[in-house]
Write an enzyme that holds these catalytic residues in place. Sequence first.
Site, short mmCIF file in Angstrom:
data_model
loop_
_atom_site.label_atom_id
_atom_site.label_comp_id
_atom_site.label_asym_id
_atom_site.label_seq_id
_atom_site.Cartn_x
_atom_site.Cartn_y
_atom_site.Cartn_z
N TRP A 9 0.85 -1.20 0.00
CA TRP A 9 0.00 0.00 0.00
C TRP A 9 0.89 1.25 0.00
O TRP A 9 1.84 1.32 0.79
CB TRP A 9 -0.90 -0.01 1.24
CG TRP A 9 -1.86 1.14 1.32
CD1 TRP A 9 -2.45 1.80 0.29
CD2 TRP A 9 -2.35 1.74 2.53
NE1 TRP A 9 -3.28 2.78 0.78
CE2 TRP A 9 -3.25 2.77 2.15
CE3 TRP A 9 -2.14 1.51 3.89
CZ2 TRP A 9 -3.92 3.56 3.07
CZ3 TRP A 9 -2.81 2.29 4.82
CH2 TRP A 9 -3.69 3.32 4.41
N ASP A 33 1.37 -8.84 -1.00
CA ASP A 33 0.01 -8.39 -0.77
C ASP A 33 -0.25 -7.09 -1.54
O ASP A 33 0.47 -6.11 -1.36
CB ASP A 33 -0.19 -8.12 0.74
CG ASP A 33 -1.61 -7.70 1.07
OD1 ASP A 33 -2.45 -8.59 1.26
OD2 ASP A 33 -1.88 -6.48 1.11
N TYR A 38 -4.96 -0.05 -4.50
CA TYR A 38 -3.59 0.48 -4.36
C TYR A 38 -3.06 1.02 -5.69
O TYR A 38 -2.07 1.77 -5.69
CB TYR A 38 -2.61 -0.58 -3.83
CG TYR A 38 -2.95 -1.17 -2.48
CD1 TYR A 38 -3.94 -0.63 -1.66
CD2 TYR A 38 -2.27 -2.30 -2.01
CE1 TYR A 38 -4.25 -1.20 -0.42
CE2 TYR A 38 -2.58 -2.87 -0.77
CZ TYR A 38 -3.58 -2.32 0.00
OH TYR A 38 -3.88 -2.89 1.22
N HIS A 96 -12.26 -6.59 0.41
CA HIS A 96 -11.39 -5.63 1.10
C HIS A 96 -12.01 -5.09 2.40
O HIS A 96 -11.32 -4.95 3.41
CB HIS A 96 -11.03 -4.49 0.14
CG HIS A 96 -9.77 -3.77 0.48
ND1 HIS A 96 -8.90 -3.32 -0.47
CD2 HIS A 96 -9.22 -3.44 1.67
CE1 HIS A 96 -7.86 -2.73 0.13
NE2 HIS A 96 -8.04 -2.80 1.42
N SER A 126 -11.40 -9.15 4.76
CA SER A 126 -10.52 -8.18 5.40
C SER A 126 -11.38 -7.15 6.12
O SER A 126 -12.42 -6.74 5.60
CB SER A 126 -9.64 -7.50 4.33
OG SER A 126 -8.79 -6.56 4.93
N GLN A 148 -7.86 -10.44 7.09
CA GLN A 148 -6.74 -9.49 7.20
C GLN A 148 -7.23 -8.25 7.93
O GLN A 148 -8.13 -7.56 7.45
CB GLN A 148 -6.22 -9.13 5.79
CG GLN A 148 -5.02 -8.22 5.85
CD GLN A 148 -4.47 -7.79 4.50
OE1 GLN A 148 -4.35 -6.59 4.23
NE2 GLN A 148 -4.12 -8.74 3.66
N LYS A 217 4.84 -3.28 4.98
CA LYS A 217 5.20 -2.59 3.74
C LYS A 217 6.59 -2.00 3.92
O LYS A 217 6.87 -1.32 4.91
CB LYS A 217 4.19 -1.48 3.46
CG LYS A 217 4.53 -0.65 2.21
CD LYS A 217 5.06 0.72 2.58
CE LYS A 217 5.21 1.62 1.36
NZ LYS A 217 5.70 2.96 1.75
N ASN A 227 13.17 -6.33 8.03
CA ASN A 227 11.96 -7.08 8.38
C ASN A 227 12.15 -8.59 8.17
O ASN A 227 11.71 -9.40 8.99
CB ASN A 227 10.77 -6.56 7.55
CG ASN A 227 10.47 -5.10 7.86
OD1 ASN A 227 10.89 -4.60 8.91
ND2 ASN A 227 9.77 -4.43 6.97
P1 NAP Z 1 3.25 -0.86 8.11
O1 NAP Z 1 3.72 -2.03 7.35
O2 NAP Z 1 2.88 -1.02 9.54
O3 NAP Z 1 4.34 0.31 8.05
C1 NAP Z 1 4.91 0.76 6.86
C2 NAP Z 1 5.84 1.92 7.17
O4 NAP Z 1 6.96 1.44 7.95
C3 NAP Z 1 6.43 2.54 5.92
O5 NAP Z 1 6.56 3.92 6.16
C4 NAP Z 1 7.81 1.89 5.80
O6 NAP Z 1 8.75 2.73 5.18
C5 NAP Z 1 8.18 1.73 7.26
N1 NAP Z 1 9.09 0.59 7.49
C6 NAP Z 1 8.94 -0.68 7.04
N2 NAP Z 1 9.91 -1.47 7.52
C7 NAP Z 1 10.71 -0.68 8.27
C8 NAP Z 1 11.88 -0.93 9.03
N3 NAP Z 1 12.41 -2.16 9.11
N4 NAP Z 1 12.46 0.12 9.69
C9 NAP Z 1 11.92 1.36 9.61
N5 NAP Z 1 10.80 1.65 8.92
C10 NAP Z 1 10.20 0.63 8.26
O7 NAP Z 1 2.01 -0.16 7.40
P2 NAP Z 1 1.00 -0.43 6.19
O8 NAP Z 1 1.63 -0.18 4.89
O9 NAP Z 1 -0.24 0.32 6.53
O10 NAP Z 1 0.61 -1.99 6.31
C11 NAP Z 1 1.30 -3.03 5.64
C12 NAP Z 1 0.48 -3.59 4.49
O11 NAP Z 1 -0.78 -4.09 4.93
C13 NAP Z 1 0.08 -2.56 3.43
O12 NAP Z 1 1.16 -2.15 2.64
C14 NAP Z 1 -1.00 -3.32 2.70
O13 NAP Z 1 -0.43 -4.30 1.84
C15 NAP Z 1 -1.73 -3.96 3.88
N6 NAP Z 1 -2.87 -3.13 4.37
C16 NAP Z 1 -4.14 -3.62 4.21
C17 NAP Z 1 -5.25 -2.90 4.65
C18 NAP Z 1 -6.61 -3.47 4.49
O14 NAP Z 1 -7.61 -2.74 4.65
N7 NAP Z 1 -6.72 -4.75 4.21
C19 NAP Z 1 -5.07 -1.64 5.27
C20 NAP Z 1 -3.77 -1.18 5.44
C21 NAP Z 1 -2.69 -1.93 5.00
P3 NAP Z 1 9.33 2.49 3.70
O15 NAP Z 1 8.17 2.30 2.79
O16 NAP Z 1 10.08 3.75 3.44
O17 NAP Z 1 10.22 1.29 3.74
#
Ligand code: NAP
Length: 263
Positions: A9, A33, A38, A96, A126, A148, A217, A227
Amino acid sequence: MPTLGLGTWENEDPAQCAESVRTALEMGYRHVDTAQIYGNEAAVGEGIDAAAVDREDVFLATKVWISNLAPEDVVATTKASLETLGVDTVDLLYVHWPAGAYDPEETLPAFDELVDRGLTERVGVSNFEPHHVERAMDVLDAPVFANQVETHPFCQQSALRAHAAEHGYELVAYSPLARGSVFDDDVVRDVAAAHDASPAQVSLAWLAEKGVTAIPKATSEAHIRDNWESRSLELSAEEIARIDAIERHHREVHPDFGPDAWE
Ligand code: NAP
């Protein structure tokens, strides 16, 4: 389903998104994912294509957006997603959100049809509360494979984890790093320091200990690798208990939209 995947995302720049996916797959990730909303299914498909990994070894998930949940739209937009991704089938296709055009009796038979036609291997949901999952289980012929939902140390989903265990479906944690908020937490930082690990790794290790699949992400190779290396971090029972105690029932994503408490 591989228990650590790559979220995408807001990985919106196509070249960057494709590169993140390729990098992750060549590092060892086997779960990606994405979602119709997206806007990056083409880039995700390019990344899978570019990686030196066979398509059949990758667990690929996408999600049908809430405006596409009328039965004819489920079928038409899933076909379009497959074409955009450049694949014949996905491993998991989610509803979703139980919102918008979602109507279990109308929407879910279309997901069954997609399974029958081989366009998805599995059906997921989800942002479903337990009662939504149970309704879906009643209507679907296919099993509900996964739900999810946002899950991390500030939003621990203990009731939904118990529901998943009782009803035999997987829980997939989205925003497993609380979109970065966990990095500032004193307990998470303290545990990370004790292991010479990153706070991100601690959040992911805590989820792994709970039996929850996580899809952080990450865009850069450094974050993708950080990660991935969480898989070798083992937290003690005392550290797990300390993290359990920082629950605050706080959601980062759409706190005003959909279920705001499962507890
Ligand atoms: P997240 O994975 O909790 O956090 C992502 C953030 O953390 C980004 O800013 C990323 O930066 C940073 N990051 C990642 N690994 C890191 C590390 N090792 N050290 C420091 N910073 C780090 O948030 P999210 O994107 O909301 O959730 C993950 C995935 O879940 C989404 O991408 C999507 O595929 C899915 N999702 C689904 C729904 C749904 O409704 N089903 C809703 C939200 C999300 P960089 O990008 O700069 O690496």
